[in-house]
Design a protein around this motif. Structure first.
Motif, PDB file in Angstrom:
ATOM      1  N   VAL A 195     -37.243   5.691 -44.577  1.00  0.00           N
ATOM      2  CA  VAL A 195     -35.890   4.868 -45.900  1.00  0.00           C
ATOM      3  C   VAL A 195     -34.577   5.471 -44.835  1.00  0.00           C
ATOM      4  CG1 VAL A 195     -34.753   4.345 -46.901  1.00  0.00           C
ATOM      5  CG2 VAL A 195     -36.836   4.485 -47.484  1.00  0.00           C
ATOM      6  N   ILE A 196     -34.596   6.894 -45.512  1.00  0.00           N
ATOM      7  CA  ILE A 196     -33.394   7.643 -45.189  1.00  0.00           C
ATOM      8  C   ILE A 196     -33.045   8.158 -43.465  1.00  0.00           C
ATOM      9  CG2 ILE A 196     -32.678  10.086 -45.045  1.00  0.00           C
ATOM     10  CD1 ILE A 196     -34.193  10.015 -48.113  1.00  0.00           C
ATOM     11  N   MET A 197     -33.889   8.246 -43.058  1.00  0.00           N
ATOM     12  CA  MET A 197     -33.328   8.405 -41.184  1.00  0.00           C
ATOM     13  C   MET A 197     -32.943   7.280 -40.805  1.00  0.00           C
ATOM     14  SD  MET A 197     -33.384  11.734 -41.275  1.00  0.00           S
ATOM     15  CE  MET A 197     -33.151  12.446 -39.439  1.00  0.00           C
ATOM     16  N   PRO A 198     -34.119   5.894 -40.613  1.00  0.00           N
ATOM     17  CA  PRO A 198     -33.351   4.988 -39.956  1.00  0.00           C
ATOM     18  C   PRO A 198     -31.943   4.928 -40.649  1.00  0.00           C
ATOM     19  CG  PRO A 198     -35.599   4.731 -40.505  1.00  0.00           C
ATOM     20  CD  PRO A 198     -35.201   5.833 -41.292  1.00  0.00           C
ATOM     21  N   GLY A 199     -31.870   4.797 -42.364  1.00  0.00           N
ATOM     22  CA  GLY A 199     -30.801   4.230 -42.516  1.00  0.00           C
ATOM     23  C   GLY A 199     -29.413   5.125 -41.821  1.00  0.00           C
TER      24      GLY A 199
ATOM     25  N   LEU B 192     -33.057   5.084 -32.760  1.00  0.00           N
ATOM     26  CA  LEU B 192     -34.392   5.328 -32.235  1.00  0.00           C
ATOM     27  C   LEU B 192     -35.576   6.616 -33.319  1.00  0.00           C
ATOM     28  CD1 LEU B 192     -35.953   4.936 -28.484  1.00  0.00           C
ATOM     29  CD2 LEU B 192     -37.192   6.609 -30.088  1.00  0.00           C
ATOM     30  N   VAL B 193     -34.262   7.733 -32.480  1.00  0.00           N
ATOM     31  CA  VAL B 193     -35.196   9.183 -32.893  1.00  0.00           C
ATOM     32  C   VAL B 193     -35.167   9.192 -34.634  1.00  0.00           C
ATOM     33  CG1 VAL B 193     -32.973  10.601 -33.445  1.00  0.00           C
ATOM     34  CG2 VAL B 193     -34.220  11.200 -32.865  1.00  0.00           C
TER      35      VAL B 193
ATOM     36  N   LEU C  14     -38.659  -0.895 -37.013  1.00  0.00           N
ATOM     37  CA  LEU C  14     -37.854  -0.123 -37.642  1.00  0.00           C
ATOM     38  C   LEU C  14     -36.584  -0.621 -36.685  1.00  0.00           C
ATOM     39  CD1 LEU C  14     -39.164   2.636 -40.092  1.00  0.00           C
ATOM     40  CD2 LEU C  14     -37.392   0.348 -40.650  1.00  0.00           C
ATOM     41  N   ILE C  15     -36.803   0.235 -35.583  1.00  0.00           N
ATOM     42  CA  ILE C  15     -36.205  -0.199 -34.596  1.00  0.00           C
ATOM     43  C   ILE C  15     -35.356  -1.392 -33.632  1.00  0.00           C
ATOM     44  CG2 ILE C  15     -35.906  -0.148 -31.740  1.00  0.00           C
ATOM     45  CD1 ILE C  15     -37.971   2.310 -32.059  1.00  0.00           C
ATOM     46  N   TRP C  16     -36.654  -2.682 -34.029  1.00  0.00           N
ATOM     47  CA  TRP C  16     -36.080  -3.695 -33.847  1.00  0.00           C
ATOM     48  C   TRP C  16     -34.765  -4.221 -34.921  1.00  0.00           C
ATOM     49  CZ3 TRP C  16     -36.982  -7.765 -37.360  1.00  0.00           C
ATOM     50  CH2 TRP C  16     -37.075  -9.342 -36.205  1.00  0.00           C
ATOM     51  N   LEU C  17     -35.461  -3.801 -36.146  1.00  0.00           N
ATOM     52  CA  LEU C  17     -34.307  -4.430 -37.331  1.00  0.00           C
ATOM     53  C   LEU C  17     -32.877  -3.968 -36.917  1.00  0.00           C
ATOM     54  CD1 LEU C  17     -34.444  -5.498 -39.952  1.00  0.00           C
ATOM     55  CD2 LEU C  17     -35.009  -3.352 -40.619  1.00  0.00           C
ATOM     56  N   LEU C  18     -33.229  -2.172 -36.518  1.00  0.00           N
ATOM     57  CA  LEU C  18     -31.423  -1.934 -36.642  1.00  0.00           C
ATOM     58  C   LEU C  18     -30.652  -1.594 -35.580  1.00  0.00           C
ATOM     59  CD1 LEU C  18     -33.012   0.973 -39.442  1.00  0.00           C
ATOM     60  CD2 LEU C  18     -31.829  -0.816 -40.425  1.00  0.00           C
ATOM     61  N   ALA C  19     -31.684  -1.890 -34.359  1.00  0.00           N
ATOM     62  CA  ALA C  19     -31.043  -1.531 -32.278  1.00  0.00           C
ATOM     63  C   ALA C  19     -30.609  -2.519 -31.340  1.00  0.00           C
ATOM     64  CB  ALA C  19     -32.359  -0.405 -32.189  1.00  0.00           C
TER      65      ALA C  19
END
Length: 321
Positions: free
Chosen positions: A79-83, A104-105, A146-151
């Motif tokens: 949650v924290i790092m992607p957010g 991505l990272v 998460l990459i698909w959702l955020l990027a």
């Protein structure tokens, strides 16, 4: 073999310096390393196979003993790092390729070096290993999702392509490593002793290849990417630590949470970015690989002293018997 094992330990303990040295050399002499670009994915697979050789059932015993602590660390990490990555991309108005690289990272599982840093910090090593193992095993599903959702707002993202890549480059080598360990037993002990050497050489070559392939772009926007990487990593440590504090975890577990949240498997990020996006998208992962090993060592030193100071205070306030 003993000399090789000693060399392996030395190289493992000085990992950050080797990454930094070769990143700088690759920047000034990119032609020396540009040919390594095609080896990025196999090299990461080798690192993951080595991780499989070291995994034991005891590493997951912590999940059974304290499942909610492990679950807290895994959820906090994903949650924290992607957010934070997404927020930094918005705040700095990053170009699409760099934004995708930062996200991505941020969506990668915990880095293996976090276990070493936790040990140096006198944190809860069993909790650290359990969180790293579980985030890695969940990565084939959660990382591409998460990459698909955020990027996707910046560049097209294929969930299935990322899913299969992570399955092949992370899960399959780990499973093969675990199987090899079970089948060969004590015969893999000597191989495990030199794993730090193999892992460091592999990660160093990955970083050098990424830096060489993106040398011109790094020269143009490297300071901006480095600033974002440093903020991303720092917020990970800070929010990871305060998550542990919020849930009233003991100091040793708070240290583990901070390091597990803040440190990423940046080698996986570089491999995925190179395979599915562009060399520029791999730069945040390469710089993260350099920086989080330096910052992790500094933070673990601070945490180690923090423990000593608290122990001293406890002794000073203990009434004489």
């Amino acid at each position: 073999m003993r000399a090789l094992a000693s060399l392996s330990r030395f190289v493992g303990n000085t990992f950050a310096y080797w990454v930094l040295i070769f990143a700088v050399v690759a920047f000034f002499e990119p032609t020396w390393f540009i040919g390594l670009k095609s080896a990025i994915v196999p090299l990461l697979g080798l690192v993951m196979f080595g991780m499989g050789l070291t995994l034991k059932l005891d590493d997951f015993a912590e999940v059974a003993r304290h499942p909610w602590r492990v679950a807290l660390g895994v959820v906090a990490h994903f949650v924290i790092m992607p957010g934070v990555a997404w927020l930094l991309c918005q705040a700095f108005h990053l170009p699409p390729e760099i934004a995708v690289g930062v996200i991505l990272v941020g969506c990668c599982p915990s880095g293996t070096s976090s276990n070493v840093m936790t040990w140096l910090a006198r944190g809860d090593l069993a909790l650290s290993v359990a969180i790293a193992a579980v985030t890695t095993l969940l990565a084939p599903l959660l990382t591409p999702a998460l990459i698909w959702l955020l990027a996707s707002a910046w560049l097209p993202v294929s969930f299935m392509e990322l899913f299969w890549s992570i399955l092949q480059v992370v899960l399959l080598p780990i499973v093969l490593g675990v199987v090899a360990q079970r089948v060969l037993g004590e015969r893999v002990r000597h191989a495990v002793e030199v794993l730090p050497l193999v892992s460091v050489i592999s990660i160093v070559m990955i970083v050098a290849a990424v830096v060489a392939a993106s040398q011109a772009k790094i020269a143009e926007s490297g300071l901006l990417i480095m600033a974002v990487v440093m903020l991303h990593n720092s917020f990970g440590y800070l929010l990871g630590y305060f998550t542990g504090r919020l849930f009233k975890l003991p100091l040793a577990q708070r240290k583990s949470l901070a390091l597990e949240v803040g440190m990423q498997n940046s080698g996986l990020g570089a491999a995925l970015a190179s395979a599915h996006f562009s060399p520029l998208a791999a730069v945040p992962s390469a710089l993260f690989s350099v920086w989080h090993n330096i910052s992790g060592a500094l933070l673990s030193t601070y945490f180690r002293r923090m423990s000593e100071e608290q122990d001293r205070r406890a002794v000073e306030h203990t009434p004489p018997t």
